[in-house]
Each structure stands twice: as C-alpha cells, then as structure tokens.
Scaffold this active site. Structure first.
Site, PDB file in Angstrom:
ATOM      1  N   LYS A 148      15.674-106.914  12.158  1.00 25.04           N
ATOM      2  CA  LYS A 148      15.135-105.565  11.935  1.00 25.04           C
ATOM      3  C   LYS A 148      15.879-104.579  12.823  1.00 25.04           C
ATOM      4  CE  LYS A 148      10.695-103.076  12.087  1.00 25.04           C
ATOM      5  NZ  LYS A 148       9.253-103.215  12.338  1.00 25.04           N
TER       6      LYS A 148
ATOM      7  N   SER B 128       6.172-101.922   8.690  1.00 25.89           N
ATOM      8  CA  SER B 128       7.465-101.285   8.790  1.00 25.89           C
ATOM      9  C   SER B 128       8.636-102.264   8.649  1.00 25.89           C
ATOM     10  CB  SER B 128       7.576-100.542  10.114  1.00 25.89           C
ATOM     11  OG  SER B 128       7.428-101.427  11.171  1.00 25.89           O
TER      12      SER B 128
ATOM     13  N   SER C  40       3.002-104.600  11.001  1.00 24.36           N
ATOM     14  CA  SER C  40       4.333-104.427  10.417  1.00 24.36           C
ATOM     15  C   SER C  40       5.125-105.673  10.107  1.00 24.36           C
ATOM     16  CB  SER C  40       5.166-103.520  11.334  1.00 24.36           C
ATOM     17  OG  SER C  40       4.647-102.218  11.292  1.00 24.36           O
TER      18      SER C  40
END
Lengths: 95, 486, 482
Positions: B79, B154, B178
């Site tokens: 990420k 996210s 997330s």
C-alpha cells in the site's frame, strides 16, 4: 453544542494553513454542521468518572541510550524543492 | 500453470523444491499486472526492474532452501502509505506525488530481510482516509468482481491486487477498517493486528493511536505467514510492544474445540443488506458445527464508535499532516507571496477534499474551548468501548460479526455525502478504538456475485486464536478459492 | 500611587546530552547546516520519536535540586503551530502532566534572602534556526538544532524587582551547572529567558495585565529589560492608559521593549497528548538514586564557605556561582589554609577576570585554568610571609600564568624576593635622601606629604622589592631628626 458558522470554518482553516474559496467554505460549513450534529450523540453518555483512553498500550515508555547513532546523510536533503547550499529555503517570513 | 494464481504457501514450496524459479514467478505476476491493471487501476508504481533484481537475489538464497524464509522469492504488493526506499511513495496524494523516500519502513525491511519481492506500490484513499479508494488523488481502483464498483478502502489496491492475482499477497493499513473492509468487498482475507503488534515506523501516519499495518492474502495460512514476518517489537516505534511473536503457523491446524464465539446483538442492525446478515449468520453456524460454542453478548457502546472515531482520528490526523508544508519534501506551491501564502497554497493544492475535511474537523475539535467537549469526551467513550470488549471476552474467545452492512457499492454512489461513507465502517471501527486484532474472511457471495466478509475479533495479542479459528472455518468452505473473471 | 512589580521568569535550558531527545542525531554545535539531521528530526513522513533516557535523568536532577515534587506519571503533549524551523508542525512538549512541580530556589539580594517558587519543570524538543536576510525575499532554515533537548523551568510570579530576577537567574544557572545538565550560557543560547512582567498597586492582590518580554540575551539584558518595562507600565498607567496584554521584544541597541508588529497573537496550540509516546513512569528508586548522588548545591556550598572560611557572603556567592570555581578556590585554600580571604581576592580579581577575558568559561567545565590552584595558594603564602610585596606578586602571577612555573621558582629565577633586610634598605634610603636634600629639608620643615615621594623613590631604587612596612618604618627613622 455550538452552531458552526462559516467564520468558524475560516478561522479553523487559518489555523490549519488551508485556503478555502467561497464554495469550499460553504460546503465545509454544511459538512461540519452535519458531522457535529452526528457527533452530538456522545453527549448523552455519562463519562465523568471515566478515564480518557489516550493509549491502547499500558506499558511504560521505552527509553533509548544517549548515543549518537546517526551519521550525516546528504540523501536526506534531496527531497527538498528549494535549497541554498545545505539550508532549506523558504519564502520570507513576514513578521 | 499461471504462477500468479499461487498462494504464498504453495509458491514457497515450489520455489524451495526448485520446481519453479523466483524469476519466472515474478515475471508471471508482472505479466498479470500488465494485462489486468488497465481494467483494475490497482498499481501506482510497478517496480519491474527492482523486482527482477530482488528475484535474482532470492534465487541465491533458495540454493539453501532450509535457511530460506517462507517469503523468499514471493512477490508482495505494498500500500502506497508504506514507505519504500528509492521507490516513489505517494500515500495516494498529490502532496507526495513525486516523493521518493530515503528510507524503508520497518515492515519493508523485514520483508526484504526475508527475501520477499516488492512488486509494486498499490492505490489507496489519500492518506488512508476513506472507505472506497475513491479519495485517491490519482484514480479510483475497481473491484475485480464488478468493475463498476468500489473495492472498498482505504487499502483498496491491496485487496484488488490479491483478489485478481496481481500479487501473491499485499500489505495494507487499517485505522478504522481499511484492511478488513476491502478484504470483505474483494473476497480475500485481511487482518488488522493488535495495536502495537506491528511497527508503524515508516508508515505515513493518519491516526497514530489507531493505525496498524496488516496482511491481505488469498487464504488464512498465507495471512499467518505474512504476519509472522512483519510482527514484532521495533525500537524505532515507541508504541510497538515488546512481546514475543508466537509461531502462528504452528497452531493454525489445532482446531477450535473448546472455543466460544461471542455474537454481539448490536452488530446485526436494521438497514443491513439481508444477504450479508444471512451469510454471516451461516458462517457463525458453521463455526458452531465445528465445535465452537456460540454465546450471545452485548457491546452496548457500539453505536457511539463512529462518532468517537471521527473525533479522535481527525484530531490526530490534523496534527500528523501539519508536516506537509512544502519546506523539506513533497509538493510546494509554485509562486507564493510570503511564507504563510506558501503554506496555504501548498496544502490547498496538495490535499484532496476528504483530507481537507478531516484536517479541518480535527483542528476544530482540538481548538480552544472545544477540547473537553469533543476530544476528551471521545477518549472517554473510547474507554467505555474498550471495557465493553474486555468484559465480553470474559465469556468468549473470539467475537464474530459482519464486516460491513452491505456488499461493494457502486463507484460514485456514496461520494456526495461523506457521512454516509463514514457509516460503512460501523462494524470495524470499534475494533481499532479498542486496539484489538480483527480479521476478515470470505463467507459468501450475494446474488450479484459480490463477496461478503465475516469478521472475527480477538483478544489483545491473541492473533493465534483468531487465525486458528479462521483457518478452521475456511477449511470447511470454498469461498476463498473463487476467483473473479476479468 | 505606589506600584509594585510582579515578575515571573520562564527559562529554557539546553541539555548536555550527546544525542537529541527523540533521535540519535548529534547535538554538537557548529556543524554545517542540516548536517546533524535524520528522517525523525526532519519530520519526514512515517517517522516516530524514541525518548533519550539521559534527558529524563537530567530533568530529574534539576527537579530534585530545586526541591520539586516529581510526578510518577507524566505525559508528552503536542503543541501545534506552523513555522519553518518546526519540521513536524508541532513541538513535542509537556502540558497537563509535567515531570516536576512545586519546587523553589532561594536567592540573596543584598542582605535579603528570599524564596522563589518554581511552578513546573518539563522537557521538550528545541526547534531549528531560521535566518532572515533583510535584503532577500527568502529565509534559510537549518534544522541541526531541531530536536535538541530542552528543559523548561517556570517560576511563580514571586519576583519583585529586576535585581531579584537577576539573582534568580544566576542561582538557577548555578544549580543547573552544578548538576551538570546545562552550560548556562545565555550569549550562546544554551540558557534562554522570557519574562512576564506586570505591575499592581502596592498592597493589592489581583495581578495586573502581564506583558511577555522576549529576546534578552544576557543576565544584564534581563535586568535592564525588566527595569525598562516596569517604568513603561508605570508611566502608561499614570497617564491613564491600559496595559495591553502582548509580547514585546527587548531591543538591546536602543534599550527599550518594542511591541511585536505581527497581528495574530491568538496562538491556539491545540495541545493534546502525543499518541506516539507512552506516559513516562518514574520509579521512586530512580529519584532516590539521584537524590543520593547530587553534589553539594550552591546555597549549601556558599554557606559552608562563609562558615568555614569566614568569607563575606558576597565573596562566597561569586566563588560558588560555578562548581569548578568553588573547587578551584578550595584547592587553593587547602594549599595554604591561613589566608582564605586573601585567596578569595586573588581568585575573584585575577583568576576569574582572566577566564572571562580569554573566554575560557563558556563550557560547562573550565579545562584551562590560568594556573593550578596550588600555585595560587603558594603565591599567597609568599605574600603573607613577607617574601614578596603585593606589587611584585602581580608580576609573579602574570609570569605563573605565562610559564606554568611555581611562584617560588619564578622569584628565585628573577631575584624578586622582597627586600626585608634592614641593612640593604637602609643603604637605599641613605642614597635617596642624599640625592634629594631640599626635599628632606622641606619634609623636616613640616611637609609630611613628601613621605609618599621618598617611599616611591626607594621603591623604585629597589625595583619594587622593598618591604613596604619596613621601608616606612626605616624612612621615618631616617627622616626624623635626632
């Protein structure tokens, strides 16, 4: 709880160093009002005798020994967009 | 065989038996990215060259397979809030669009030490703020099961990469759900560890008391393997806990006899998608059939979690994001009339709308006169929420809930009203507030073929029980084996 | 209307640790800009602070030495504001739960002793430095100093005059030097002071509006600035004006306090507990250990010097302002215990002046003394025993400092022994008197003042070595007619 006005939002924007144009300021005020109204629900909970939970972890602070472990690294200054020799350069600070 | 479809565990075995080479595995994944990413928009940066070089190095280690870690030669997607030295790390933001960090996050160092391949940086909501990856400054990622829908956020890119075999596993971060939400929306496994279990050093901070890095994987065994590698005390992170990391793999197959699963009534509410509730209840029933005793529990302060979260997280974020001022790195406004103007323009240009909303809200709740009513109050409510869980854990060993009230929604569906978006997190947020470990495993699909996730919540530092329970459940299902057709 | 001043001082002391408070960068002064930096003190994304143990140790020493109550739990807080020398956009400090509170420092002003309360002590990180070039449109930022540990020490508003403020500062500095946590050098910036000044009618208890004064770079500047500000406020009130609550800067050139021009002073720092740092827990054992290993502190040492050596309080204050000076003094007295006051004079007038002139006293510990204390003791012994005159002694001292030799060696080598031999002196006296018969006659006629002339002449003839008392006695003998 307080009613949020556009002036509040602009004051907060100043504190956070964010410019907001008219439209954004209006939208933000509407958003704030909504969110704060939602958050209002917390007020019904009696919490006078409750300790705030500032840390999830309940151990004592770790400490490190007082030694110099870092060597100067010119690579660290590569990410800056404006420099003067090895100074960081910024627009004049108007006092 | 398309090597990109392998799990970590399968790949590791083949690599160590020299049946496949690290290079071909990496190439297979890179090829898959090339063909699928125009549809999915998962990747912000693909590290083809570096990955192949790392594969070559891994190959060396694999000459002595007994000493090679299970992650050696395995491509992992990262990420983009997790910093990778020498590789652009944007946090999904224009503010860091060209930021190349001069150092690695600790978790990256651990992956590298294990010989893992960093295959690329994947998309996310800007500064990890969001539940759909639509807040990325660059583009929204797509759900591989339905390209018109969000993958969740996210850590949207982390989940799509795994679901679509664009990497064998990935790392995400979880502050309010997330990792778990996108894992559920994309039909993969995702774990948020106990707060303090994994180092946060080198991870762009959103909400310091809530953020954790965690694995997103194709199955539970892989999750255990990846967690094993990244978990553990880090002297660079004062909030990381100095407790030994158990051998998660060793206890994975120990079964669930004698365990009790708590089912909180507050997590089965009106307005939930009926198929989601059904799939979750079926999942819990499966656990029961395996020998886990179901216990009805109550987590009475659940309804206050989102409100408390949005005060605490935004307050911390408003402070954490103050460093983005254009002086030492990142975006800087081109022309400015003095310093204050430079700050204001830089931040106005560099941050997207949702980030600005949260910074402003956070600044507001901390500002003079409001601290007691908002921030202090929220922290007290947080204590109440924690107490709810600790109390419940006296009667059970894991807690089972849905991950989200619905399956993946359409791109653009919830962007007009941020508050609606915030409510996607109602089942995951309390877990972060309490600092507990939480895991999402696939437990079904709705009639449109969209994945549904089952959340398991564990006691502090008891990831072993969570993983063991999830493994047992997964073992008697095939949800995790289904793959989207692109 | 009689007004009294109410003053509180806020002092920031840079701590003498090797590394910064939250990262392993060096704190050494003088490196090229941004040389001593790392991702943590640069405030890069994703970095986290890790606390330096010695910073806590030093804070505890200062707290115990000032009789503070040490908190078993204290908490780090973020102070949020934007400035280029503050890389994270917040300063890690302490707010609601500081490490120590409710201490005191005893000061002496003239004959008066007074107790000044200490409200609190806490630790925080220093900011970097900005350089403003008035010519250019840009400022330059150096973050070497960002993250250097500071102690913030806040006094109660118990001070009532600039002199008290000066005495408090000097006492505090001495304590910090004695426990070896800070250099205490205002000119170099290792000790900084802001003052809060207000006035109120004498006898009334509510406080007047307080004004913060900044930018004072020496103890004298602090005293002058406070003095000026008190007068300014007095004059303002007398002419019916209100005192505006504000921050003013001391202008050392024009010797006035000036209002800062910036408009927005409502600093809303939005303090909240720092989530990246856990609460600091101090065990009693740690405090006990520090208490047991504290050195004799300045007030106690001063009192002991007065008691044991009969020194005036003034001398004792000067000699104990620095621990190394006090040790030097006592070493010199040990070498020659019979004249502690004389040694005190020599240390104060000669040794300390030299140190100041050659700037040898800027570090925490003086490493280069003009001469070893034993030599100074020996010198005073030689004077007291009459071996050399006071005048010659000054030259001997200078030579001691230049060559490092003992006074006895120098006297021997240069033949500087005081002439106390009656015969030799008489010889010189007879010569001088023979050379100035008119003056002798004038003296004998009543001009007593001429004694000074004769003394000077004989002293010159003896190259300064004549024993003054003996010379006077013999001269009188020879000048008085039989």
């Amino acid at each position: 709880m307080a009613q949020v006005t556009k002036e509040d939002v602009l004051r907060v924007a100043r504190l956070a160093r964010l410019t907001l144009d008219e439209q954004d300021a209006e939208a933000m005020t509407a958003h704030f009002t909504k969110v704060l109204a939602y958050i209002e629900k917390l007020t019904v909970l009696p919490t006078d005798d409750i300790e705030p939970a500032t840390h999830a972890v309940t151990v004592a602070a770790p400490l490190r020994a007082d030694c110099v472990t870092n060597a100067p690294d010119p690579a660290l200054l590569q990410t800056a967009l404006a420099k003067d020799d090895t100074f960081f350069k910024v627009p004049k600070i108007i006092e | 065989m398309d090597l990109s479809q392998l799990t970590i565990s399968e790949a590791s075995q083949l690599l160590r038996r020299r049946e496949i080479r690290a290079r071909e595995l990496t190439q297979s994944v890179l090829a898959r990215i090339e063909t699928s990413d125009p549809l999915l928009h998962t990747y912000l940066t693909v590290c083809a060259e570096e990955a192949l070089a790392q594969a070559a190095a891994a190959e060396q280690h694999l000459q002595t397979p007994e000493t090679a870690s299970p992650l050696c030669g395995v491509p992992i997607a990262i990420k983009d809030v997790i910093l990778t030295k020498g590789v652009r790390s944007t946090a999904g933001s224009r503010m860091l669009a060209d930021f190349v960090p001069p150092y690695d996050a600790t978790v990256i160092q651990r992956l590298k030490d294990a010989g893992a391949i960093i295959i690329g940086k994947v998309n996310c909501d800007e500064f990890a703020m969001g539940s759909s990856t639509e807040n990325s400054a660059f583009f929204p990622s797509r759900n591989p099961w339905d390209l018109t829908r969000v993958p969740g956020g996210s850590s949207g890119g982390s989940a799509t990469a795994v679901a679509a075999d664009q990497s064998l596993a990935s790392l995400g971060t979880d502050t309010g759900g997330s990792i778990r939400l996108p894992a559920a929306f994309c039909g993969v496994t995702g774990l948020k560890p106990t707060y303090g279990r994994v180092s946060r050093y080198g991870v762009v901070a959103y909400a310091s008391s809530l953020d954790q890095v965690g694995p997103v994987t194709k199955d539970v065994r892989d999750c255990a393997l990846l967690l094993q590698t990244i978990a553990g005390h880090d002297p660079k992170d004062s909030t990381s806990v100095n407790l030994p990391v158990p051998d998660y793999q060793a206890t994975l197959t120990h079964g669930v006899q004698g365990l009790r699963v708590g089912v909180p009534k507050e997590y089965f509410v009106e307005g939930m998608q009926p198929e989601v509730e059904e799939a979750v209840r079926t999942g819990i029933a499966a656990l029961t059939a395996l020998g886990v005793a179901p216990v009805s529990i109550s987590l009475p302060h659940t309804e206050y979690a989102v409100a408390a979260y949005y005060i605490i997280a935004t307050a911390e974020a408003s402070s954490n994001l103050a460093r983005y001022d254009g002086v030492r790195y990142g975006h800087r406004a081109a022309q400015s009339d003095g310093l204050v103007a430079m700050y204001e323009q830089t931040r106005a240009e560099g941050f997207g709308s949702e980030v600005k909303r949260r910074i402003l809200l956070g600044t507001y709740v901390l500002s003079a006169g409001y601290y007691d009513a908002y921030y202090l109050k929220a922290q007290k409510v947080r204590t109440l929420i924690r107490q709810d869980f600790l109390q419940a854990f006296q009667e059970c060993d894991v807690i089972a809930t849905p991950v989200a009230p619905t399956t993946a929604f359409a791109i653009g569906e919830r962007t007009t009203d941020p508050l609606t978006m915030y409510l996607s997190d109602i089942f995951t947020i309390a877990v972060n507030l309490a600092g507990l470990p939480g895991l999402s495993v696939p437990c079904g699909f709705d009639h449109q073929g969209l994945p549904i996730g089952l959340q398991l919540i564990g006691k502090p530092f008891d990831e072993a029980t969570l993983l063991r329970t999830a493994y047992s459940y997964e073992h008697c299902t095939t949800w995790h084996k289904r793959k989207p057709t692109l | 209307m009689e007004y009294e001043a109410v003053i509180g001082l806020e002092v920031h002391a840079q701590l003498l640790t090797e590394s910064k408070i939250f990262c392993g960068c060096s704190t050494k002064f003088g490196a090229p800009p941004n040389h001593h930096t790392c991702p943590v003190c640069l405030g890069m994304p994703g970095v986290l602070p890790v606390l330096n143990q010695r910073v806590v140790e030093f804070a505890l020493r200062a707290a115990v030495a000032t009789q503070c109550r040490v908190a078993s739990h204290s908490r780090w807080a973020r102070k949020n504001y934007f400035y280029p020398d503050l890389p994270k956009g917040y300063q890690i400090s302490m707010y609601e739960l500081p490490i120590a509170q409710h201490g005191h420092i005893d000061i002496t002003v003239g004959e008066q002793q007074k107790r000044i309360g200490l409200t609190r002590i806490h630790m925080e990180e220093d900011a970097g430095k900005s350089i403003h070039d008035p010519q250019s449109e840009t400022s330059l930022v150096d973050l070497n100093r960002a993250g250097v540990p500071l102690l913030e020490i806040v006094s109660e508003p118990d001070l009532r005059s600039p002199e008290e403020a000066g005495a408090y500062l000097r006492s505090l500095r001495a304590i910090l030097q004695y426990v070896e946590v800070c250099n205490g050098n205002m000119e170099e910036g290792s000790l900084r002071c802001d003052a809060n000044v207000s006035i109120r009618p004498r006898g009334s208890s509510p406080f007047g509006t307080k004004v913060e004064i900044k930018n004072m770079n020496s103890f004298r500047a602090v005293e002058k600035a406070i003095h000026f500000e008190i007068q300014r406020q007095r004059a303002a009130l007398k002419s019916g004006e209100h005192i505006v609550q504000e921050t003013r800067l001391w202008d050392a050139d024009r010797e006035v306090t000036r209002s800062m021009r910036s408009k927005e002073h409502a600093h809303d720092y939005r303090y909240f507990p720092d989530p990246d740092l856990l609460p600091l827990v101090i065990a009693d054992e740690w405090i006990d250990r520090i208490t047991a290993t504290l050195p004799e502190l300045p007030p106690a040492r001063r009192d002991r010097l007065v008691r044991d050596y009969g020194l005036p309080v003034y001398d004792a204050e000067v000699l104990t302002a620095r621990k190394d000076v006090a040790e030097y003094y006592e070493a010199a007295v040990r070498a020659y215990p019979a004249a502690p006051k004389a040694i005190s004079n020599w240390v104060m007038d000669s040794v300390l002046r030299l140190l100041k002139d050659e700037k040898l006293d800027t570090a925490l510990t003086i490493t280069a003394w003009p001469c070893p204390p034993e030599h100074l003791g020996a010198l005073v012994r030689l004077i007291q025993e009459g071996s050399i005159s006071g005048t010659i002694a000054k030259n001997v001292f200078a030579e001691m400092c230049a060559s490092g030799k003992t006074p006895a060696t120098i006297i021997a080598e240069q033949g500087l022994s005081q002439v106390s031999d009656e015969g030799a002196l008489t010889g010189l006296i007879v010569q001088v008197l023979a050379a100035h018969p008119e003056k002798v006659a004038e003296y004998r006629a009543g001009r007593d003042k001429l004694m000074g002339f004769f003394v000077g002449q004989v002293m010159k003839a003896s190259e300064g070595k004549a024993n003054p008392q003996l010379l006077n006695a013999l001269l009188k003998q020879h000048l008085t007619p039989e």
